[in-house]
Design a protein around this motif. Structure first.
Motif, mmCIF file in Angstrom:
data_model
loop_
_atom_site.group_PDB
_atom_site.id
_atom_site.type_symbol
_atom_site.label_atom_id
_atom_site.label_comp_id
_atom_site.label_asym_id
_atom_site.label_seq_id
_atom_site.Cartn_x
_atom_site.Cartn_y
_atom_site.Cartn_z
ATOM 1 N N SER A 58 0.806 -1.213 0.000
ATOM 2 C CA SER A 58 0.000 0.000 0.000
ATOM 3 C C SER A 58 0.846 1.273 0.000
ATOM 4 O O SER A 58 0.358 2.345 -0.383
ATOM 5 C CB SER A 58 -0.936 0.011 1.220
ATOM 6 N N LEU A 82 -4.401 -12.626 0.234
ATOM 7 C CA LEU A 82 -4.332 -12.296 1.656
ATOM 8 C C LEU A 82 -3.818 -10.872 1.793
ATOM 9 O O LEU A 82 -2.708 -10.559 1.356
ATOM 10 C CB LEU A 82 -3.404 -13.264 2.393
ATOM 11 N N VAL A 83 -4.630 -10.001 2.374
ATOM 12 C CA VAL A 83 -4.212 -8.627 2.651
ATOM 13 C C VAL A 83 -3.606 -8.629 4.044
ATOM 14 O O VAL A 83 -4.303 -8.806 5.044
ATOM 15 C CB VAL A 83 -5.399 -7.655 2.558
ATOM 16 N N TRP A 84 -2.296 -8.456 4.100
ATOM 17 C CA TRP A 84 -1.531 -8.654 5.334
ATOM 18 C C TRP A 84 -1.096 -7.316 5.918
ATOM 19 O O TRP A 84 -0.496 -6.487 5.242
ATOM 20 C CB TRP A 84 -0.302 -9.514 5.031
ATOM 21 N N SER A 85 -1.397 -7.093 7.190
ATOM 22 C CA SER A 85 -0.985 -5.880 7.888
ATOM 23 C C SER A 85 0.485 -6.007 8.283
ATOM 24 O O SER A 85 0.856 -6.895 9.053
ATOM 25 C CB SER A 85 -1.850 -5.675 9.137
ATOM 26 N N ASP A 171 -1.501 2.359 8.116
ATOM 27 C CA ASP A 171 -2.173 1.447 7.183
ATOM 28 C C ASP A 171 -1.167 0.903 6.171
ATOM 29 O O ASP A 171 -1.249 1.179 4.963
ATOM 30 C CB ASP A 171 -3.355 2.121 6.485
ATOM 31 N N PHE A 173 -0.116 -2.163 4.348
ATOM 32 C CA PHE A 173 -0.611 -3.486 3.998
ATOM 33 C C PHE A 173 0.105 -4.018 2.758
ATOM 34 O O PHE A 173 0.437 -3.255 1.848
ATOM 35 C CB PHE A 173 -2.121 -3.446 3.717
ATOM 36 N N ARG A 175 -0.420 -7.016 -0.181
ATOM 37 C CA ARG A 175 -1.294 -8.027 -0.782
ATOM 38 C C ARG A 175 -0.430 -9.218 -1.187
ATOM 39 O O ARG A 175 0.511 -9.079 -1.959
ATOM 40 C CB ARG A 175 -2.013 -7.482 -2.020
ATOM 41 N N ARG A 275 -8.164 -11.252 4.996
ATOM 42 C CA ARG A 275 -7.331 -10.271 5.694
ATOM 43 C C ARG A 275 -6.674 -10.941 6.883
ATOM 44 O O ARG A 275 -7.249 -11.831 7.507
ATOM 45 C CB ARG A 275 -8.154 -9.069 6.154
ATOM 46 N N SER A 277 -3.255 -10.489 10.113
ATOM 47 C CA SER A 277 -2.247 -9.710 10.809
ATOM 48 C C SER A 277 -1.579 -10.587 11.834
ATOM 49 O O SER A 277 -2.204 -11.500 12.390
ATOM 50 C CB SER A 277 -2.860 -8.487 11.490
#
Length: 279
Positions: A58, A82-85, A171, A173, A175, A275, A277
């Motif tokens: 991001s 998978l959207v990973w923090s 924020d 992140f 992907r 999602r 984390s």
């Protein structure tokens, strides 16, 4: 089954892979690879069943090696996203010695650019293959060196945490996409997105006409990006992502119309989005 990721142990990629393993409920053996390219090729050559690789951050944008390998070198499908923090930590061997060099992967160094400029303006930075490689190198080099890496990498290599969550934006992140051979594909949940790769001619209006096939049918395009086609200077391929929350016949009609306007079009499939984390 086996799941490849960008190693060594202690990377953000490994933490994301562990999360995807839980989501998929496949209980896969995790296999660390030296590079993203190696992880993708391991699937293509049947050395592993899956790989989880980053495709976009991001803050820093696309991961070019992932896109280029998918376009030119392999024929795989995306089973899930998978959207990973991402949380970046500053780790040292000896907290009582001033830092003269900070080591990490190029992406975290860029994600922490403002932090480094503010807190360590005179310190040198060094890019290595992964955050875990950075932690391992700092553990070996010792005093005066620091790594931007994960907490798990710090634990693994005996480093001390001196600052946490140092990324420039909260924020932050990444992907990740789960790749597999087409014959292995299974849907983990109802699909949300689809990724297409295509090459069109360079005449005026050709891209406009291609995108119009989706717009006229109310198929929402969520992302578009160009990369060199490797066929000549000024020639490009396009990565297009679309929302598949439309009627199946309308989607297929749009895909057929778009394919007719392309030299070639590769459909990497429709996939669900999850999602996750480390927290």
């Amino acid at each position: 089954m086996k799941l490849a990721f960008l190693g060594p142990h202690g990377t953000n990629s490994e933490e994301a892979a562990l999360c995807m393993n839980r989501i998929s409920k496949k209980d896969m053996e995790l296999v660390a690879c030296d590079t993203i390219y190696d992880a993708i090729r391991a699937v293509d050559e049947d050395d592993v069943d899956y790989c989880l690789v980053p495709v976009e951050n991001s803050i820093e944008g696309s991961v070019r090696i992932t896109l280029d390998t998918l376009a030119h070198d392999v024929d795989l499908q995306i089973e899930a996203e998978l959207v990973w923090s991402v949380h970046n930590q500053l780790l040292v061997k000896d907290e009582n010695v001033p830092i003269h060099t900070i080591i990490s992967h190029a992406q975290p160094l860029a994600q922490c650019r403002q932090y480094l400029k503010t807190h360590y303006p005179q310190v040198k930075t060094e890019a290595v293959a992964s955050t875990a490689r950075a932690a391992e190198k700092v553990s070996r080099l010792g005093s005066g060196y620091a790594a931007i890496a994960t907490k798990s990498a710090g634990d693994l290599y005996g480093l001390k945490l001196i600052d946490s969550d140092i990324q420039d934006r909260e924020d932050n992140f990444t992907r990740f996409i789960l790749l597999t051979k087409k014959e292995h594909g299974e849907k983990l949940a109802p699909p949300a997105n689809m990724m297409l790769i295509c090459q069109i001619d360079g005449r005026a209006g050709s891209l406009y006409e291609l995108l119009g096939d989706f717009a006229r049918r109310k198929v929402n395009m969520t992302r578009i990006e160009s990369r060199p086609a490797r066929t000549g200077l000024g020639e490009y391929i396009f990565f297009i992502e679309i929302d598949v929350d439309v009627k199946e016949d309308i989607l297929q009609e749009a895909l057929t119309a778009a394919a007719a306007k392309c030299f070639w079009l590769k459909n990497l499939g429709a996939f669900p989005v999850f999602r996750g984390s480390v927290n």
